[in-house]
Structure formats: C-alpha cells, structure tokens
Design a protein around this motif. Structure first.
Motif, short mmCIF file in Angstrom:
data_model
loop_
_atom_site.label_atom_id
_atom_site.label_comp_id
_atom_site.label_asym_id
_atom_site.label_seq_id
_atom_site.Cartn_x
_atom_site.Cartn_y
_atom_site.Cartn_z
N LYS A 23 5.86 18.11 -69.52
CA LYS A 23 7.18 18.59 -69.13
C LYS A 23 7.25 20.12 -69.22
O LYS A 23 7.87 20.77 -68.38
N LEU A 24 6.59 20.71 -70.22
CA LEU A 24 6.55 22.17 -70.33
C LEU A 24 5.88 22.77 -69.10
O LEU A 24 6.40 23.72 -68.51
N GLY A 28 7.19 25.21 -65.77
CA GLY A 28 6.60 26.52 -65.54
C GLY A 28 6.11 27.26 -66.76
O GLY A 28 5.77 28.44 -66.68
N HIS A 29 6.07 26.59 -67.92
CA HIS A 29 5.62 27.24 -69.15
C HIS A 29 4.11 27.08 -69.28
O HIS A 29 3.55 26.01 -69.01
N GLU A 30 3.44 28.13 -69.72
CA GLU A 30 2.02 28.07 -70.03
C GLU A 30 1.87 27.42 -71.40
O GLU A 30 2.65 27.71 -72.32
N ILE A 31 0.86 26.54 -71.55
CA ILE A 31 0.68 25.86 -72.83
C ILE A 31 -0.73 26.06 -73.38
O ILE A 31 -1.67 26.28 -72.63
N ILE A 32 -0.82 25.96 -74.69
CA ILE A 32 -2.08 25.88 -75.42
C ILE A 32 -1.96 24.60 -76.24
O ILE A 32 -1.02 24.44 -77.02
N VAL A 112 14.28 17.28 -75.22
CA VAL A 112 15.72 17.42 -74.99
C VAL A 112 16.05 18.85 -74.59
O VAL A 112 16.83 19.08 -73.66
N LEU A 113 15.46 19.82 -75.27
CA LEU A 113 15.72 21.22 -74.93
C LEU A 113 15.34 21.50 -73.47
O LEU A 113 16.08 22.19 -72.75
N LEU A 114 14.21 20.98 -73.04
CA LEU A 114 13.80 21.17 -71.65
C LEU A 114 14.75 20.46 -70.68
O LEU A 114 15.11 21.01 -69.63
#
Length: 119
Positions: A23-24, A28-32, A112-114
């Motif tokens: 979902k991140l 459009g969020h970059e993840i590690i 939920v925040l997303l």
C-alpha cells in the motif's frame, strides 16, 4: 513522499507488514524492507537490520515489543523523523528513547493512515 523503513517486513501475504509495504508503494512512497525473513515485498528485497539508512522519514513497526530491544540501536541510529507503532508493536520504552532523540512517535495503523490520507 515519505521514505519508509518497514521493520518486520515479511513475504507472507497474510501479514499486515506485507499489506502495508504494497500500500505504501501504491501511494508513491519509497520503502526499505527490514526483517528476519528472506525474500522481497513490493518489489524490494528484505534486508537484515544491519545497514543504517540515514534518509528515512518514517519507520513503521511490525515487531512486537518483546522482540524490539535488539533493534533499538539500529532504529535510533537510523534517526527517522517519526516511528509509527502499529497495533501490537507498542513499546513505551522505545517511544521514550526515540523522544529523547527528537524522534516523533505515533501509536497508529499505517494501513489506516494511508486509507484516510493522513500518512
């Protein structure tokens, strides 16, 4: 977008950390991904908690408090702007250590925040 480090990443599609990673990325969020499992999630490999990333906005926790003490140094050296403690990962001790370093903490659900555009 907020570069996010997922502590407790897993390739298991039934886990919330897996859902959050996807979902991140979809938002459009970059993840590690950091965890003890091998594999990848949302197109990114799962790393062991060894390499310190210094450009992290948010750490989202998916590891229970009992398993967090070994990760304290790693998390604090990463020095994110905030740590989200998802349900089941709440840890007053780590929250206090983070606040002492000027790291904001939040007991919330990343999913939920997303979903509510509050991430």
């Amino acid at each position: 977008m907020k570069k996010t480090l997922i502590v407790g990443a897993t390739p298991n599609p039934s886990r919330y950390a897996y859902l959050a990673a996807n979902k991140l990325v979809a938002h459009g969020h970059e993840i590690i991904n950091v965890g003890i499992k091998s594999g990848e999630v949302a197109g990114q490999p799962i790393e062991k908690p060894e390499k310190i990333h210094t450009d992290i906005d948010t750490i989202t926790m998916y590891v229970g408090a009992a398993n967090q003490p070994d990760l304290y140094d790693y998390i604090l050296k990463t020095n994110p702007k905030r740590i989200i403690f998802n349900p089941g990962s709440e840890n007053p001790e780590l929250e206090e250590l983070a606040l002492e370093k000027g790291i904001a903490t939040e007991e919330a659900c990343t999913l939920v925040l997303l979903s509510t555009n509050a991430y």
